[in-house]
Scaffold this motif. Structure first.
Motif, PDB file in Angstrom:
ATOM      1  N   MET A  53      59.297  22.199  43.371  1.00  0.00           N
ATOM      2  CA  MET A  53      59.668  21.077  44.226  1.00  0.00           C
ATOM      3  C   MET A  53      60.024  21.500  45.655  1.00  0.00           C
ATOM      4  SD  MET A  53      61.793  18.946  41.310  1.00  0.00           S
ATOM      5  CE  MET A  53      62.790  18.078  42.490  1.00  0.00           C
ATOM      6  N   ILE A  54      60.198  22.788  45.884  1.00  0.00           N
ATOM      7  CA  ILE A  54      60.499  23.289  47.232  1.00  0.00           C
ATOM      8  C   ILE A  54      59.191  23.758  47.853  1.00  0.00           C
ATOM      9  CG2 ILE A  54      61.805  24.943  48.614  1.00  0.00           C
ATOM     10  CD1 ILE A  54      63.562  22.913  47.060  1.00  0.00           C
ATOM     11  N   TYR A  55      58.791  23.109  48.936  1.00  0.00           N
ATOM     12  CA  TYR A  55      57.515  23.422  49.583  1.00  0.00           C
ATOM     13  C   TYR A  55      57.660  24.420  50.730  1.00  0.00           C
ATOM     14  CZ  TYR A  55      55.308  19.439  47.191  1.00  0.00           C
ATOM     15  OH  TYR A  55      54.802  18.569  46.262  1.00  0.00           O
ATOM     16  N   ARG A  56      58.822  24.422  51.395  1.00  0.00           N
ATOM     17  CA  ARG A  56      58.951  25.280  52.589  1.00  0.00           C
ATOM     18  C   ARG A  56      60.418  25.614  52.804  1.00  0.00           C
ATOM     19  NH1 ARG A  56      59.866  24.368  58.255  1.00  0.00           N
ATOM     20  NH2 ARG A  56      60.306  22.195  57.777  1.00  0.00           N
ATOM     21  N   ILE A  57      60.666  26.873  53.158  1.00  0.00           N
ATOM     22  CA  ILE A  57      61.988  27.333  53.583  1.00  0.00           C
ATOM     23  C   ILE A  57      61.786  28.001  54.929  1.00  0.00           C
ATOM     24  CG2 ILE A  57      63.937  28.859  53.121  1.00  0.00           C
ATOM     25  CD1 ILE A  57      63.149  28.742  50.126  1.00  0.00           C
ATOM     26  N   ASP A  58      62.448  27.489  55.946  1.00  0.00           N
ATOM     27  CA  ASP A  58      62.305  28.039  57.295  1.00  0.00           C
ATOM     28  C   ASP A  58      63.683  28.422  57.820  1.00  0.00           C
ATOM     29  OD1 ASP A  58      61.411  28.781  59.807  1.00  0.00           O
ATOM     30  OD2 ASP A  58      61.114  26.723  60.505  1.00  0.00           O
ATOM     31  N   VAL A  59      63.937  29.727  57.876  1.00  0.00           N
ATOM     32  CA  VAL A  59      65.203  30.233  58.409  1.00  0.00           C
ATOM     33  C   VAL A  59      65.016  30.430  59.909  1.00  0.00           C
ATOM     34  CG1 VAL A  59      66.900  32.089  58.321  1.00  0.00           C
ATOM     35  CG2 VAL A  59      65.717  31.383  56.221  1.00  0.00           C
ATOM     36  N   LYS A  60      65.824  29.741  60.675  1.00  0.00           N
ATOM     37  CA  LYS A  60      65.745  29.806  62.144  1.00  0.00           C
ATOM     38  C   LYS A  60      66.583  30.968  62.682  1.00  0.00           C
ATOM     39  CE  LYS A  60      63.747  25.670  62.176  1.00  0.00           C
ATOM     40  NZ  LYS A  60      62.398  25.433  62.520  1.00  0.00           N
ATOM     41  N   ASP A  61      66.302  31.365  63.902  1.00  0.00           N
ATOM     42  CA  ASP A  61      67.046  32.459  64.526  1.00  0.00           C
ATOM     43  C   ASP A  61      68.530  32.143  64.691  1.00  0.00           C
ATOM     44  OD1 ASP A  61      64.900  34.196  64.682  1.00  0.00           O
ATOM     45  OD2 ASP A  61      64.299  33.504  66.669  1.00  0.00           O
ATOM     46  N   ASP A  62      68.886  30.856  64.749  1.00  0.00           N
ATOM     47  CA  ASP A  62      70.294  30.482  64.893  1.00  0.00           C
ATOM     48  C   ASP A  62      70.994  30.343  63.533  1.00  0.00           C
ATOM     49  OD1 ASP A  62      69.220  28.138  63.909  1.00  0.00           O
ATOM     50  OD2 ASP A  62      69.930  26.868  65.558  1.00  0.00           O
ATOM     51  N   HIS A  63      70.324  30.790  62.467  1.00  0.00           N
ATOM     52  CA  HIS A  63      70.858  30.792  61.099  1.00  0.00           C
ATOM     53  C   HIS A  63      70.910  29.407  60.460  1.00  0.00           C
ATOM     54  CE1 HIS A  63      72.056  35.069  61.114  1.00  0.00           C
ATOM     55  NE2 HIS A  63      72.139  34.869  62.406  1.00  0.00           N
ATOM     56  N   ALA A  64      70.231  28.453  61.061  1.00  0.00           N
ATOM     57  CA  ALA A  64      70.042  27.152  60.423  1.00  0.00           C
ATOM     58  C   ALA A  64      68.802  27.265  59.533  1.00  0.00           C
ATOM     59  CB  ALA A  64      69.847  26.061  61.468  1.00  0.00           C
ATOM     60  N   VAL A  65      68.742  26.428  58.512  1.00  0.00           N
ATOM     61  CA  VAL A  65      67.620  26.444  57.582  1.00  0.00           C
ATOM     62  C   VAL A  65      67.054  25.040  57.478  1.00  0.00           C
ATOM     63  CG1 VAL A  65      66.923  26.827  55.187  1.00  0.00           C
ATOM     64  CG2 VAL A  65      68.604  28.311  56.236  1.00  0.00           C
ATOM     65  N   GLU A  66      65.739  24.969  57.437  1.00  0.00           N
ATOM     66  CA  GLU A  66      65.058  23.697  57.210  1.00  0.00           C
ATOM     67  C   GLU A  66      64.186  23.869  55.967  1.00  0.00           C
ATOM     68  OE1 GLU A  66      62.098  20.737  59.621  1.00  0.00           O
ATOM     69  OE2 GLU A  66      63.597  21.870  60.751  1.00  0.00           O
ATOM     70  N   LEU A  67      64.329  22.932  55.028  1.00  0.00           N
ATOM     71  CA  LEU A  67      63.550  22.970  53.799  1.00  0.00           C
ATOM     72  C   LEU A  67      62.747  21.693  53.662  1.00  0.00           C
ATOM     73  CD1 LEU A  67      66.705  24.040  52.868  1.00  0.00           C
ATOM     74  CD2 LEU A  67      65.306  24.660  50.938  1.00  0.00           C
TER      75      LEU A  67
END
Length: 106
Positions: free
Chosen positions: A34-48
């Protein structure tokens, strides 16, 4: 943040995602596919990006909040944003082998 640091954080995120369950299915959201994408940003925020096995999932709000709070609990993460998506549409082929066995599909 280096790629190695991002990879380590992604591994910890996957570990916590394996503790999130749909109350109606005895398999975690990661192994269900069910998880299609995990994007860890340089500012340590995450978008899923994640989906559900059915668009009208009655536990949707609970599951989304569980994913968000558990990902935000990972050391080094400042914020988690969970995007609910339905493209591509989820299907059984997205499940891990472990999930397929647990649910009796193999």
């Amino acid at each position: 943040m280096t790629q190695e640091e991002k990879t380590k954080i992604e591994e910890r995120i996957v570990d916590v995602l394996k503790t999130v369950y749909d109350p109606e299915i005895p398999v975690d959201v990661w192994n269900l596919g069910m998880i299609y994408r995990i994007d860890v940003k340089d500012d340590h925020a995450v978008e899923l990006d994640m989906t559900f096995t059915a668009p009208n999932c009655p536990a949707a709000d609970f599951i989304l909040e569980d994913v968000r709070t558990k990902v935000e609990s990972v050391e080094g993460i400042t914020q988690a944003t969970v995007n609910l998506v339905f493209e591509p549409e989820w299907n059984q082929s997205m499940m891990s082998e472990e999930a397929r066995v647990e649910l009796g599909f193999d």
